[in-house]
Design a protein around this motif. Sequence first.
Motif, PDB file in Angstrom:
ATOM      1  N   ARG A 170       0.825  -1.228   0.000  1.00  0.00           N
ATOM      2  CA  ARG A 170       0.000   0.000   0.000  1.00  0.00           C
ATOM      3  C   ARG A 170       0.850   1.265   0.000  1.00  0.00           C
ATOM      4  NH1 ARG A 170      -2.988  -3.009   4.010  1.00  0.00           N
ATOM      5  NH2 ARG A 170      -2.085  -1.700   5.659  1.00  0.00           N
ATOM      6  N   GLY A 171       2.181   1.090   0.031  1.00  0.00           N
ATOM      7  CA  GLY A 171       3.068   2.246   0.029  1.00  0.00           C
ATOM      8  C   GLY A 171       3.307   2.861   1.385  1.00  0.00           C
ATOM      9  N   GLU A 172       2.908   2.146   2.444  1.00  0.00           N
ATOM     10  CA  GLU A 172       3.043   2.686   3.801  1.00  0.00           C
ATOM     11  C   GLU A 172       4.418   2.402   4.403  1.00  0.00           C
ATOM     12  OE1 GLU A 172      -0.124   0.975   6.028  1.00  0.00           O
ATOM     13  OE2 GLU A 172      -1.695   1.792   4.731  1.00  0.00           O
ATOM     14  N   LEU A 173       5.149   1.453   3.829  1.00  0.00           N
ATOM     15  CA  LEU A 173       6.479   1.097   4.333  1.00  0.00           C
ATOM     16  C   LEU A 173       7.479   1.165   3.180  1.00  0.00           C
ATOM     17  CD1 LEU A 173       5.746  -1.985   6.637  1.00  0.00           C
ATOM     18  CD2 LEU A 173       6.239   0.343   7.350  1.00  0.00           C
ATOM     19  N   PRO A 174       8.046   2.342   2.923  1.00  0.00           N
ATOM     20  CA  PRO A 174       9.032   2.441   1.840  1.00  0.00           C
ATOM     21  C   PRO A 174      10.308   1.678   2.179  1.00  0.00           C
ATOM     22  CG  PRO A 174       8.933   4.488   3.090  1.00  0.00           C
ATOM     23  CD  PRO A 174       7.808   3.633   3.591  1.00  0.00           C
ATOM     24  N   ASN A 175      11.044   1.289   1.149  1.00  0.00           N
ATOM     25  CA  ASN A 175      12.313   0.568   1.298  1.00  0.00           C
ATOM     26  C   ASN A 175      12.131  -0.777   1.984  1.00  0.00           C
ATOM     27  OD1 ASN A 175      13.834   2.794   0.209  1.00  0.00           O
ATOM     28  ND2 ASN A 175      13.625   3.806   2.195  1.00  0.00           N
ATOM     29  N   PHE A 176      11.036  -1.445   1.689  1.00  0.00           N
ATOM     30  CA  PHE A 176      10.777  -2.741   2.321  1.00  0.00           C
ATOM     31  C   PHE A 176      11.430  -3.835   1.484  1.00  0.00           C
ATOM     32  CE2 PHE A 176       8.326  -6.484   3.560  1.00  0.00           C
ATOM     33  CZ  PHE A 176       8.340  -6.350   4.945  1.00  0.00           C
ATOM     34  N   THR A 177      12.232  -4.660   2.141  1.00  0.00           N
ATOM     35  CA  THR A 177      12.983  -5.706   1.443  1.00  0.00           C
ATOM     36  C   THR A 177      12.047  -6.669   0.715  1.00  0.00           C
ATOM     37  OG1 THR A 177      14.759  -5.593   3.074  1.00  0.00           O
ATOM     38  CG2 THR A 177      14.658  -7.571   1.715  1.00  0.00           C
ATOM     39  N   GLY A 178      12.350  -6.888  -0.548  1.00  0.00           N
ATOM     40  CA  GLY A 178      11.559  -7.785  -1.369  1.00  0.00           C
ATOM     41  C   GLY A 178      10.491  -7.077  -2.177  1.00  0.00           C
ATOM     42  N   ILE A 179      10.109  -5.869  -1.767  1.00  0.00           N
ATOM     43  CA  ILE A 179       9.085  -5.110  -2.478  1.00  0.00           C
ATOM     44  C   ILE A 179       9.732  -3.979  -3.278  1.00  0.00           C
ATOM     45  CG2 ILE A 179       6.938  -3.788  -2.284  1.00  0.00           C
ATOM     46  CD1 ILE A 179       6.712  -6.763  -1.553  1.00  0.00           C
ATOM     47  N   ASP A 180      10.305  -2.995  -2.591  1.00  0.00           N
ATOM     48  CA  ASP A 180      10.985  -1.907  -3.300  1.00  0.00           C
ATOM     49  C   ASP A 180      12.422  -1.721  -2.838  1.00  0.00           C
ATOM     50  OD1 ASP A 180      10.326  -0.933  -0.837  1.00  0.00           O
ATOM     51  OD2 ASP A 180       9.359   0.906  -1.548  1.00  0.00           O
ATOM     52  N   SER A 181      12.950  -2.708  -2.129  1.00  0.00           N
ATOM     53  CA  SER A 181      14.359  -2.733  -1.762  1.00  0.00           C
ATOM     54  C   SER A 181      14.853  -4.160  -1.982  1.00  0.00           C
ATOM     55  CB  SER A 181      14.552  -2.317  -0.297  1.00  0.00           C
ATOM     56  OG  SER A 181      15.932  -2.228   0.029  1.00  0.00           O
ATOM     57  N   PRO A 182      16.029  -4.347  -2.567  1.00  0.00           N
ATOM     58  CA  PRO A 182      16.443  -5.694  -2.985  1.00  0.00           C
ATOM     59  C   PRO A 182      16.890  -6.577  -1.820  1.00  0.00           C
ATOM     60  CG  PRO A 182      18.193  -4.122  -3.429  1.00  0.00           C
ATOM     61  CD  PRO A 182      17.019  -3.310  -2.959  1.00  0.00           C
ATOM     62  N   TYR A 183      16.769  -7.885  -2.036  1.00  0.00           N
ATOM     63  CA  TYR A 183      17.388  -8.870  -1.152  1.00  0.00           C
ATOM     64  C   TYR A 183      18.360  -9.681  -1.994  1.00  0.00           C
ATOM     65  CZ  TYR A 183      18.336 -12.816   1.830  1.00  0.00           C
ATOM     66  OH  TYR A 183      18.988 -13.757   2.576  1.00  0.00           O
ATOM     67  N   GLU A 184      19.608  -9.755  -1.544  1.00  0.00           N
ATOM     68  CA  GLU A 184      20.648 -10.489  -2.260  1.00  0.00           C
ATOM     69  C   GLU A 184      20.888 -11.818  -1.538  1.00  0.00           C
ATOM     70  OE1 GLU A 184      22.945  -6.346  -3.545  1.00  0.00           O
ATOM     71  OE2 GLU A 184      23.921  -7.770  -2.170  1.00  0.00           O
ATOM     72  N   PRO A 185      20.382 -12.917  -2.073  1.00  0.00           N
ATOM     73  CA  PRO A 185      20.511 -14.203  -1.369  1.00  0.00           C
ATOM     74  C   PRO A 185      21.963 -14.664  -1.314  1.00  0.00           C
ATOM     75  CG  PRO A 185      19.603 -14.529  -3.564  1.00  0.00           C
ATOM     76  CD  PRO A 185      19.640 -13.046  -3.343  1.00  0.00           C
ATOM     77  N   PRO A 186      22.326 -15.410  -0.287  1.00  0.00           N
ATOM     78  CA  PRO A 186      23.692 -15.952  -0.194  1.00  0.00           C
ATOM     79  C   PRO A 186      24.011 -16.839  -1.393  1.00  0.00           C
ATOM     80  CG  PRO A 186      22.525 -16.212   1.885  1.00  0.00           C
ATOM     81  CD  PRO A 186      21.509 -15.790   0.876  1.00  0.00           C
TER      82      PRO A 186
END
Length: 217
Positions: A170-186
Motif C-alpha cells: 500500500r506504500g506505507e512502508l518504503p524501502n521494504f525488502t523484497g518489495i521496493d528494496s532488494p534482497y541479495e541471497p547468499p
Amino acid sequence: MVLDRLTNATVGAGMIDCALRSANLRWQTLTVDKQARIARNGHRPCVVWLTGLSGAGKSTIADLVEKALHADGRHTFLLDGDNVRHGLNSDLGFSDADRVENIRRIAEVAALMVDAGLIVLVSFISPFRAERALARELVAENEFCEVFVDTPLEVAEQRDPKGLYARARRGELPNFTGIDSPYEPPENPEIRLDTTALSPEQAAEAVVAGLRTLGVC
C-alpha cells in the motif's frame, strides 16, 4: 573543500572539529583472552548468521536452535533484528545506508561475543551480501556459519505474520525488502533451509546438525 569537477567552483567546505579516533588510543592486552574463555566453556565459539526475507522464519528457527544448544550445555546468545532496534539501533531507519549501519553494528557486537567464547545466533534480514561478508571477516575463518532461511517472496508474503507486506504494497512502508528494496541471497551459505519443505523444528534440527558437522558443538 569540495570542488565541482567541471567548473572548479567551490561547492562545499568544512572543518574537522574533532577527530573520530585519537592517536592516543592503544590496544589493551588483557589477561583473560578468548582461548581461556573457550577452554572454560568447553566448545568453540561461532557466529550463526540467519538471513532471509521478512516472514521467512528466521527468529523462530534461531530461538529453537538456541533452546537446543542451551539444553545441551552450550553458552549462547541470540541477537534478534527487531529486539536490537528497540535499543542499540533505535536511532536507525530503513534506508539502504541505515541498513548497512544496522548490520555493521551487529557484526561488531557478534564478533565481541565470539571473543567471549559464545555461540551467537544472529537473526537479521541483512539483505546485502557485502555487509554479510563484512560480518564474516570480523571473526576467524571457522567461526562464521551463514544460514540461508530460503523462503520465496510469494510464500513469505502469504504468511505475512506482522502484516508488513500488505502495508508495503500500500506504500506505507518504503524501502521494504523484497518489495521496493532488494534482497541479495547468499551464494554459498554453510547451511540452506528450504522452509517450504521443512517445519521450524526440522529446520532448527538441521542447523544444530550442521553446527555439529562444522565442529562447533
